[in-house]
Design a protein around this motif. Structure first.
Motif, short mmCIF file in Angstrom:
data_model
loop_
_atom_site.label_atom_id
_atom_site.label_comp_id
_atom_site.label_asym_id
_atom_site.label_seq_id
_atom_site.Cartn_x
_atom_site.Cartn_y
_atom_site.Cartn_z
N ALA A 149 12.09 -2.53 50.05
CA ALA A 149 11.17 -2.06 51.03
C ALA A 149 10.15 -3.16 51.14
O ALA A 149 9.55 -3.56 52.35
N ILE A 150 9.90 -3.79 50.27
CA ILE A 150 8.78 -5.04 50.17
C ILE A 150 9.56 -6.09 50.92
O ILE A 150 8.63 -6.90 51.83
N SER A 151 10.75 -6.44 50.80
CA SER A 151 11.11 -7.53 51.42
C SER A 151 11.35 -7.35 52.82
O SER A 151 11.14 -8.49 53.71
N GLN A 152 11.37 -6.08 53.35
CA GLN A 152 11.57 -5.73 54.79
C GLN A 152 10.15 -5.92 55.37
O GLN A 152 9.77 -6.37 56.28
N ALA A 153 8.86 -5.39 54.52
CA ALA A 153 7.71 -5.36 55.16
C ALA A 153 7.05 -6.86 55.25
O ALA A 153 6.29 -6.93 56.16
N TYR A 154 7.46 -7.51 54.22
CA TYR A 154 6.63 -8.65 54.17
C TYR A 154 6.92 -9.68 55.23
O TYR A 154 8.09 -9.98 55.77
N ASP A 155 5.89 -10.16 55.87
CA ASP A 155 5.96 -11.18 57.09
C ASP A 155 5.13 -12.28 56.88
O ASP A 155 4.49 -12.76 57.93
N GLY A 156 4.76 -12.61 55.72
CA GLY A 156 3.81 -13.72 55.66
C GLY A 156 4.09 -14.87 55.62
O GLY A 156 3.38 -16.03 55.18
N GLY A 157 5.29 -15.32 55.91
CA GLY A 157 6.11 -16.58 56.01
C GLY A 157 6.76 -16.74 54.56
O GLY A 157 6.35 -16.63 53.52
N GLY A 158 8.18 -16.93 54.68
CA GLY A 158 8.95 -17.15 53.68
C GLY A 158 10.01 -16.03 53.52
O GLY A 158 9.66 -14.63 53.84
N HIS A 159 11.12 -15.87 53.20
CA HIS A 159 12.35 -15.30 52.84
C HIS A 159 12.21 -14.79 51.11
O HIS A 159 12.35 -15.85 50.33
N LEU A 160 12.03 -13.78 50.81
CA LEU A 160 12.22 -13.08 49.39
C LEU A 160 13.82 -13.32 48.92
O LEU A 160 14.56 -12.81 49.64
#
Length: 263
Positions: A60-71
């Motif tokens: 869920a965190i990976s999907q939500a994070y949009d601050g630049g960068g791929h987890l």
């Protein structure tokens, strides 16, 4: 004869031109924009080491994070992750399931910054249908039921020991696992009648028929997120680390059953 030679030269030039056009066309088809991967290829990769109990919420965190960068997430027991870091495995951010798990990493100077991002309490998960008829933690004493807990070398094992000591319960013949997800698997599949896991893990298995009993947990686990010395050199990693302390990340963790830091 002169006409024939001129015609041969024209044919050769035409063939060369066709070859150039084909090369240009091929380059265009195989370029980064052709399959929509240009953004992904240009996006910096942030390597995150996360405890096994974060398996579901990290998606869920990976999907939500949009601050630049791929987890890019590496999941495992906190002890395994610590060992990998000490062996030189590259990581930007590491999220462990208790404070002690990062002691050796801190001692080696591999941590640049650190913050607690969540808390988690221990519960007694019951196999689907509760075939052993367990009603309290005391029912596990003396080998009366098949129990599974984590080994004491990992955070969920240290938490289990605290809970059992507080309740005055001694296990006998229990299964000792290297991660909380391994304990949960034993419970879900009925290989164990009950297991001490984090509340978030028990909640994640509710659809598989797992229920749980609340137990007295004298010191719920605190989850530290550490920005590694390597990660501190990466702007994208620093942004993600700081995002973890914000409201959006807190909401995702809360929805997954984690507690606020310090609770």
């Amino acid at each position: 004869m002169r006409f024939i030679r001129r015609r041969q030269r024209l044919v050769a030039l035409s063939a060369a031109a066709v070859s150039i056009l084909l090369l240009v066309a091929a380059a265009g088809c195989s370029g980064p924009d052709a399959d929509g991967d240009s953004a992904a290829s240009e996006s910096p990769v942030i390597t995150v080491f996360a405890a096994a109990s974060l398996t579901d919420v990290m998606a869920a965190i990976s999907q939500a994070y949009d601050g630049g960068g791929h987890l890019r997430t590496n999941l495992g027991s906190s002890a395994q992750l610590s060992g990998q870091l000490l062996s030189g495995a590259p990581a930007d951010v590491v999220i462990a399931a208790d404070m002690e798990a990062l002691d050796a990493v801190r001692a080696e100077g591999l941590v640049s910054r650190e913050q607690v991002v969540a808390g988690n309490t221990t519960v007694l998960a019951l196999a689907p249908g509760n075939p052993a008829g367990i009603t309290s933690l005391a029912d596990l004493g003396g080998g009366a039921a098949r129990a599974a807990v984590c080994a004491p070398s990992v955070p969920c094992g240290r938490a289990a020991e605290r809970v059992l000591d507080a309740a005055g319960v001694a296990l006998s013949g229990e299964s000792r696992e290297d991660s909380v997800r391994s304990v949960l698997t034993k419970v879900v599949t009925g290989q164990a009648d009950a297991g001490l896991v984090y509340q978030t893990d028990a909640l994640s298995a509710a659809k598989q028929g797992v229920t749980y009993l609340e137990v007295s947990d004298p010191e719920p686990n605190q989850y530290p997120a550490a920005l590694t010395a390597e990660g501190a050199e990466h702007e994208a990693a620093v942004r993600f680390y700081e995002w973890l302390a914000g409201e959006e990340a807190a909401g995702i963790l809360r929805d997954a059953g984690f507690r606020p830091p310090g609770t």
